[in-house]
Design a protein around this motif. Sequence first.
Motif, PDB file in Angstrom:
ATOM      1  N   TYR A  17       0.827  -1.197   0.000  1.00 52.24           N
ATOM      2  CA  TYR A  17       0.000   0.000   0.000  1.00 52.24           C
ATOM      3  C   TYR A  17       0.867   1.255   0.000  1.00 52.24           C
ATOM      4  O   TYR A  17       1.712   1.440   0.874  1.00 52.24           O
ATOM      5  N   SER A  30      -5.102   3.976  -5.670  1.00 56.06           N
ATOM      6  CA  SER A  30      -6.512   3.678  -5.942  1.00 56.06           C
ATOM      7  C   SER A  30      -6.928   4.144  -7.326  1.00 56.06           C
ATOM      8  O   SER A  30      -7.734   3.489  -7.994  1.00 56.06           O
ATOM      9  N   SER A  59      -5.566   1.662  -9.845  1.00 54.27           N
ATOM     10  CA  SER A  59      -6.330   0.415  -9.762  1.00 54.27           C
ATOM     11  C   SER A  59      -7.661   0.550 -10.484  1.00 54.27           C
ATOM     12  O   SER A  59      -8.084  -0.357 -11.216  1.00 54.27           O
ATOM     13  N   THR A  60      -8.334   1.678 -10.301  1.00 56.11           N
ATOM     14  CA  THR A  60      -9.613   1.908 -10.970  1.00 56.11           C
ATOM     15  C   THR A  60      -9.440   1.972 -12.476  1.00 56.11           C
ATOM     16  O   THR A  60     -10.192   1.344 -13.238  1.00 56.11           O
ATOM     17  N   PRO A 118      -4.327  -4.044  -8.496  1.00 55.48           N
ATOM     18  CA  PRO A 118      -4.935  -3.961  -7.155  1.00 55.48           C
ATOM     19  C   PRO A 118      -4.188  -4.783  -6.107  1.00 55.48           C
ATOM     20  O   PRO A 118      -4.202  -4.435  -4.925  1.00 55.48           O
ATOM     21  N   ALA A 161      -4.935  -1.736  -2.992  1.00 51.93           N
ATOM     22  CA  ALA A 161      -6.023  -0.757  -2.947  1.00 51.93           C
ATOM     23  C   ALA A 161      -7.355  -1.490  -2.878  1.00 51.93           C
ATOM     24  O   ALA A 161      -7.681  -2.297  -3.758  1.00 51.93           O
ATOM     25  N   THR A 190     -10.205  -0.333  -3.384  1.00 57.42           N
ATOM     26  CA  THR A 190     -11.036   0.073  -4.512  1.00 57.42           C
ATOM     27  C   THR A 190     -10.860  -0.877  -5.684  1.00 57.42           C
ATOM     28  O   THR A 190     -11.823  -1.203  -6.383  1.00 57.42           O
ATOM     29  N   VAL A 250     -12.739   7.234  -4.311  1.00 60.19           N
ATOM     30  CA  VAL A 250     -11.534   7.952  -4.748  1.00 60.19           C
ATOM     31  C   VAL A 250     -11.954   9.304  -5.324  1.00 60.19           C
ATOM     32  O   VAL A 250     -12.911   9.374  -6.104  1.00 60.19           O
TER      33      VAL A 250
END
Length: 472
Positions: A155, A172, A175-176, A216, A221, A223, A419
Amino acid sequence: MIDLALFLFIMALLALGTRRPFLWVLTYIYIDILTPQRIGWSITPALPLSLIAFCAAFAGWLAVDSKRDMRVGVRQGLMVLLLAYAFLTTGWADFPEDAAHKWGWVWKALVFAIFLPFTLTTRLRIEAAALVMVLTAGAIIINGGLKTALGGGGYASLYLFVNDNSGIYESSTLSTVAIAIIPLILWFTRHGTVFLPDWRVKLFGYALVFACLLIPVGTEARTGLVCIAVLALVMLRDAKRRLMVLMAGGVLGLAALPFLPQTFYDRMETITGHQQDMSASTRVAVWNWTLDYVEANPWGGGFDAYRGNKFTYELPVEEEAGETTTIVTREEVTDEARAYHSAYFEVLGEQGWFGLTVWLLLHGLGLVQMEVLRRRWRMKAALDTGDGDAAAVTDGWQAPLASALQYGQIVYLVGSLFVGIAYQPFVLLFLALQIGLWNYCKTRESAARETDRRARRARLRTKVAQTAAAPS
């Protein structure tokens, strides 16, 4: 060496743009996503590369591109409205200097997103823009995926091209984005024309999808895990054997569990127990503060209005009291100037209820338009009507692309709940791609209808002439 390579590559793109000005549009997309000026340390940071490409893209379009098929969509109008209102809120912002700094990059991202659909007038251009977006984000994702596979990550510690946890490089956010582009990657493995979907393209595409799924894990994350689950659900819509797909996904998920680090498990556990996680508890507290803030300031407080928040909340703390006994106590935590950690609350706090309404309409219309294209062009492909654009119809690429863009947007809308990426440039480019596809399809439909009208008129004139010439 990296700095020089980036500089020479960008200069080569700009030089090639003198022959094909649309390359300047692609160059800006590349710079906007990768931000090479943050990767380099001497040449690239010293030059305003983004501004040069930005101006070149506009100049090339004004000087060379045909404006005959140019359409101004409703969503572009919403972007203009959001841009204008963001400018107004910047004028009365609670923190003028911070608001001006954010406005400095938000207006560029919005203006280019408004402009980009005007240039996407052919299938090749739409595909080229999408390809540059995927490959540029893919460069970051592959870098992160390799480090994760080799045992790196953690992280806020998965360092990529830049040692800076902000922008698209934020855990995050990346990752999205990584999960959101998976449907687009799969589209290229089936319908791409720049790189024909042979075994090499498919192999690279599937490997890139795997790297996206690793992000991820490497960033840890939460998310990203939510986004994976959402993508799996929406993609079931196109699956022919949904039960088999669900079972295969479950088996793959279980097979991956032994290879995940313990820190990943510890991090993911806080999804269901947010009361015991300081980060999650802070988000809830910030959201409550934002609701109270807009009650007193319904028109918003301008960019970075969150800097005025201050709140105290209770955080449960577990303490071991013996081998089998755990005592839970509550500790008061005071925090201030905490970011929104949600795109929805970001827009609400900064642009108020009006701004949030415009922002939601912008995204809601995108989902509706992609659904319309998905259904309409899937039916056209099935019927093969030959309505004046036979190649476009029989190829059947429009409906799958609309589905890919819709699924990616759904992933973003869910991921952005946690986020603050309401104005993330990559997302705005994604929306511009949707608008470009919508305008392209509407233009083709209009041309097809005009062709049909002319054909009917010609048949009618022929029939009248034959009737007049017939002996009475």
